[in-house]
Scaffold this motif. Structure first.
Motif, PDB file in Angstrom:
ATOM      1  N   LEU A  45       0.792  -1.207  -0.028  1.00  0.00           N
ATOM      2  CA  LEU A  45      -0.046   0.084   0.024  1.00  0.00           C
ATOM      3  C   LEU A  45       0.671   1.523   0.009  1.00  0.00           C
ATOM      4  O   LEU A  45       0.608   2.091  -0.584  1.00  0.00           O
ATOM      5  CB  LEU A  45      -1.032  -0.071   1.198  1.00  0.00           C
ATOM      6  N   ALA A  46       1.943   1.196   0.666  1.00  0.00           N
ATOM      7  CA  ALA A  46       2.899   2.269   0.667  1.00  0.00           C
ATOM      8  C   ALA A  46       3.362   2.540  -0.666  1.00  0.00           C
ATOM      9  O   ALA A  46       3.290   3.764  -1.148  1.00  0.00           O
ATOM     10  CB  ALA A  46       3.933   2.062   1.663  1.00  0.00           C
ATOM     11  N   THR A  48       2.112   1.805  -3.524  1.00  0.00           N
ATOM     12  CA  THR A  48       1.078   2.365  -4.392  1.00  0.00           C
ATOM     13  C   THR A  48       0.688   3.882  -4.084  1.00  0.00           C
ATOM     14  O   THR A  48       0.593   4.444  -4.922  1.00  0.00           O
ATOM     15  CB  THR A  48      -0.242   1.670  -3.978  1.00  0.00           C
ATOM     16  N   ALA A  49       0.777   4.240  -2.786  1.00  0.00           N
ATOM     17  CA  ALA A  49       0.558   5.596  -2.517  1.00  0.00           C
ATOM     18  C   ALA A  49       1.535   6.454  -2.951  1.00  0.00           C
ATOM     19  O   ALA A  49       1.046   7.563  -3.489  1.00  0.00           O
ATOM     20  CB  ALA A  49       0.362   5.695  -0.757  1.00  0.00           C
ATOM     21  N   LEU A  52       1.140   6.964  -6.816  1.00  0.00           N
ATOM     22  CA  LEU A  52      -0.157   8.001  -6.966  1.00  0.00           C
ATOM     23  C   LEU A  52       0.269   9.238  -6.496  1.00  0.00           C
ATOM     24  O   LEU A  52      -0.223  10.306  -7.318  1.00  0.00           O
ATOM     25  CB  LEU A  52      -1.427   7.462  -6.026  1.00  0.00           C
ATOM     26  N   LEU A  53       1.010   9.491  -5.786  1.00  0.00           N
ATOM     27  CA  LEU A  53       1.526  11.066  -5.315  1.00  0.00           C
ATOM     28  C   LEU A  53       2.322  11.623  -6.353  1.00  0.00           C
ATOM     29  O   LEU A  53       2.404  12.617  -6.627  1.00  0.00           O
ATOM     30  CB  LEU A  53       2.213  10.891  -3.890  1.00  0.00           C
ATOM     31  N   ASN A  56       0.326  12.253  -9.319  1.00  0.00           N
ATOM     32  CA  ASN A  56      -0.252  13.707  -9.120  1.00  0.00           C
ATOM     33  C   ASN A  56       0.432  14.971  -9.410  1.00  0.00           C
ATOM     34  O   ASN A  56       0.287  15.816  -9.728  1.00  0.00           O
ATOM     35  CB  ASN A  56      -1.231  13.706  -7.937  1.00  0.00           C
ATOM     36  N   LEU A  72      -3.792   2.614 -10.683  1.00  0.00           N
ATOM     37  CA  LEU A  72      -4.338   1.964  -9.346  1.00  0.00           C
ATOM     38  C   LEU A  72      -4.739   0.662  -9.822  1.00  0.00           C
ATOM     39  O   LEU A  72      -4.474  -0.592  -9.079  1.00  0.00           O
ATOM     40  CB  LEU A  72      -5.623   2.716  -8.711  1.00  0.00           C
TER      41      LEU A  72
END
Length: 211
Positions: A45-46, A48-49, A52-53, A56, A72
């Motif tokens: 999850l880290a 993936t985050a 995504l950051l 962005n 995602l």
């Protein structure tokens, strides 16, 4: 040149994130050197985050929501396929003890899966694990020998040694990540075109008026 960094990011963010997540999932889930499931998921999850950051930060003016959704989805598929590619790392010899117990599991309703019959085998294995093994077939009768593949850290269910094969494939996650990158590249290429067209039309109108 001002678009060089976004173009590079559009290609590198999905590729690097997907590769790192696949390696993390493979190392975390593959016995006997894996991590507890909770830590493996937190790490995934880290990663993936962070991806995504990064997406962005690079493309908030042109990446588009579709590219984010595909990114995602692609990273989720990476985790699923890497999990399915993990091969259990230990094998033990077992003997079926006592009679095999049979249970029937009917299903109801249109479109429901087919009814299932499970055969529950009580096992006496070298090392004491697993003590029971259930399958959709009778793998052996009382006193029969069975080879079981298992995860020493008990993160995944045991399987018959003959079925201990990799079923994961990078095709689906790779396709999703490539589509995400393609959408980002397309969005970057279109940045400023609308402004340029508007300026051109305005200049044309000014020339028409002056003449």
């Amino acid at each position: 040149m001002r678009k060089a960094v976004p173009y590079a990011g559009a290609l590198l963010v999905p590729a690097v994130a997907g590769t790192l997540l696949w390696r993390w999932a493979d190392r975390s889930l593959r016995s006997p050197h894996g991590l507890p499931t909770v830590l493996a998921l937190v790490g995934g999850l880290a990663l993936t985050a962070v991806a995504l950051l990064a997406h962005n930060a690079l493309f908030r003016e042109g990446g588009g929501i579709a590219a984010v959704v595909l990114l995602l989805a692609g990273l989720t598929a990476v985790w699923v396929e890497a999990r399915d590619s993990a091969v259990l790392g230990a094998v033990t010899d077992c003997v079926v003890v006592g009679e095999v117990r049979v249970t029937h599991h009917p299903t109801f309703g249109e479109g429901a899966p087919a009814p299932k019959t499970l055969y529950h085998h009580t096992l006496d294995c070298v090392g004491g694990y697993p003590a029971e093994f259930s399958a959709e077939e009778r793998i052996a009768g009382p006193g029969g020998a069975v080879r079981i593949a298992y995860d020493p850290d008990r993160r995944m269910d045991p399987v018959l040694a003959r079925d201990n094969e990799s079923h994961g494939s990078p095709v689906i996650p790779t396709s999703l990540l490539v589509l995400s990158a393609a959408l980002s590249v397309t969005a970057i290429a279109r940045e400023g075109q609308g402004e340029g067209d508007g300026e051109g039309r305005g200049e044309g109108r000014r020339k028409g008026l002056s003449s």
